[in-house]
Scaffold this motif. Structure first.
Motif, PDB file in Angstrom:
ATOM      1  N   ALA A  41       0.773   1.065   1.133  1.00 37.85           N
ATOM      2  CA  ALA A  41       1.325   2.341   0.665  1.00 37.85           C
ATOM      3  C   ALA A  41       0.387   3.027  -0.321  1.00 37.85           C
ATOM      4  O   ALA A  41       0.093   4.216  -0.200  1.00 37.85           O
ATOM      5  N   GLU A  55       4.648   6.211   5.851  1.00 34.36           N
ATOM      6  CA  GLU A  55       5.414   6.094   7.095  1.00 34.36           C
ATOM      7  C   GLU A  55       4.637   6.688   8.269  1.00 34.36           C
ATOM      8  O   GLU A  55       4.692   6.169   9.385  1.00 34.36           O
ATOM      9  N   SER A  74       2.874  -5.108   9.852  1.00 35.49           N
ATOM     10  CA  SER A  74       3.628  -5.743   8.768  1.00 35.49           C
ATOM     11  C   SER A  74       3.987  -4.685   7.729  1.00 35.49           C
ATOM     12  O   SER A  74       3.153  -3.844   7.386  1.00 35.49           O
ATOM     13  N   ARG A  75       5.202  -4.750   7.242  1.00 32.77           N
ATOM     14  CA  ARG A  75       5.651  -3.807   6.208  1.00 32.77           C
ATOM     15  C   ARG A  75       5.547  -4.421   4.802  1.00 32.77           C
ATOM     16  O   ARG A  75       6.186  -3.953   3.869  1.00 32.77           O
ATOM     17  N   ASP A  77       3.383  -4.217   2.485  1.00 34.88           N
ATOM     18  CA  ASP A  77       2.983  -3.303   1.412  1.00 34.88           C
ATOM     19  C   ASP A  77       3.713  -1.967   1.494  1.00 34.88           C
ATOM     20  O   ASP A  77       3.324  -0.993   0.848  1.00 34.88           O
ATOM     21  N   ILE A  78       4.759  -1.931   2.315  1.00 33.14           N
ATOM     22  CA  ILE A  78       5.608  -0.743   2.400  1.00 33.14           C
ATOM     23  C   ILE A  78       6.960  -1.024   1.764  1.00 33.14           C
ATOM     24  O   ILE A  78       7.479  -0.221   0.982  1.00 33.14           O
ATOM     25  N   ASP A  79       7.512  -2.185   2.067  1.00 34.95           N
ATOM     26  CA  ASP A  79       8.863  -2.516   1.610  1.00 34.95           C
ATOM     27  C   ASP A  79       8.907  -3.154   0.229  1.00 34.95           C
ATOM     28  O   ASP A  79       9.984  -3.314  -0.330  1.00 34.95           O
ATOM     29  N   ARG A  80       7.768  -3.538  -0.318  1.00 33.08           N
ATOM     30  CA  ARG A  80       7.774  -4.097  -1.678  1.00 33.08           C
ATOM     31  C   ARG A  80       7.195  -3.067  -2.643  1.00 33.08           C
ATOM     32  O   ARG A  80       6.360  -2.241  -2.256  1.00 33.08           O
ATOM     33  N   HIS A  84       0.129  -2.815  -5.041  1.00 34.13           N
ATOM     34  CA  HIS A  84      -0.048  -3.495  -3.768  1.00 34.13           C
ATOM     35  C   HIS A  84      -1.379  -4.257  -3.724  1.00 34.13           C
ATOM     36  O   HIS A  84      -2.302  -3.887  -2.997  1.00 34.13           O
ATOM     37  N   THR A  89       0.550  -9.323  -1.381  1.00 35.73           N
ATOM     38  CA  THR A  89       0.795  -9.245   0.057  1.00 35.73           C
ATOM     39  C   THR A  89       0.969 -10.647   0.630  1.00 35.73           C
ATOM     40  O   THR A  89       1.920 -10.923   1.376  1.00 35.73           O
ATOM     41  N   TRP A  92       4.247 -12.257  -0.481  1.00 37.17           N
ATOM     42  CA  TRP A  92       5.373 -11.670   0.248  1.00 37.17           C
ATOM     43  C   TRP A  92       5.468 -12.274   1.643  1.00 37.17           C
ATOM     44  O   TRP A  92       6.545 -12.642   2.122  1.00 37.17           O
ATOM     45  N   ARG A  96       8.328 -15.178   3.470  1.00 32.73           N
ATOM     46  CA  ARG A  96       9.058 -14.904   4.714  1.00 32.73           C
ATOM     47  C   ARG A  96       8.577 -15.737   5.895  1.00 32.73           C
ATOM     48  O   ARG A  96       9.258 -15.827   6.916  1.00 32.73           O
TER      49      ARG A  96
END
Length: 200
Positions: A41, A55, A74-75, A77-80, A84, A89, A92, A96
């Motif tokens: 992001a 996005e 992979s999201r 660096d978008i959803d956290r 960044h 990364t 995260w 998961r």
């Protein structure tokens, strides 16, 4: 290197053929199961913020990699939330994907500048391997790098890839100037840029 997942981070503003070549050559040379494309992001080491929204860039990455089942967006660096950093990364992703080993893909210029990254020693420790694409004119002093980051040399796997003579910055400039650009990016990316007027 079987069982490794590649992590390929970047602003992808826009994703282009050079990105695809690096990811595919890295996947093949390191024997990676797949490669996660991490659209960042707000890249902390970039001088200026990305031109397209995160996005839009994520959607362009999805368009670019759609035809290759070994690639996945992979999201991380978008959803956290920011900052960044690459270390965050990997943390995260590890949370998961427990028991997964990661190989971080980068160019030789990024390896050369690795001591300037956030907590580079912890980043190197978090990687099982560093896949590094050689770049013309970029020399990496591995002795100097190892002195700054002990243990890094054991994780580096250099690989060669066909060199493209353009950058995302050049593509953005071409789009803004109304010059040809369609064949520098995957067809789906070109369609998105034209339809949405990105970079105009």
């Amino acid at each position: 290197m079987a069982g490794l997942i590649g992590v390929f981070g970047g602003s992808f503003d826009p994703p282009h053929l050079g990105h695809l070549i690096l990811a595919d050559e890295g996947r093949w040379m390191l024997g990676l199961d797949r490669v996660l494309w991490v659209a960042t992001a707000d890249p902390p080491l970039k001088g200026a913020p990305p031109r397209a929204s995160v996005e839009q860039r994520a959607a362009m990455v999805e368009a670019a990699i759609r035809s290759d089942s070994a690639f996945e967006l992979s999201r991380a660096d978008i959803d956290r939330p920011p900052p960044h950093y690459a270390l965050g990364t990997l943390a995260w992703l590890a949370e998961r994907m427990p028991k997964t080993e990661f190989a971080y893909l980068m160019g030789a210029d990024s390896l050369r500048d690795l001591p300037a990254w956030h907590a580079p020693d912890r980043f190197v420790a978090a990687c099982s391997a560093l896949g590094v694409m050689r770049r013309p004119g970029v020399e990496v002093d591995m002795d100097q790098l190892s002195a700054a980051l002990p243990g890094v040399a054991e994780k580096v796997r250099f690989f060669n890839a066909p060199v493209v003579g353009f950058s995302a910055m050049e593509i953005r400039r071409r789009i803004g100037a109304g010059e040809p650009f369609r064949h520098l990016v995957p067809a789906g990316v070109a369609e998105m840029i034209l339809q949405q007027g990105i970079y105009r």
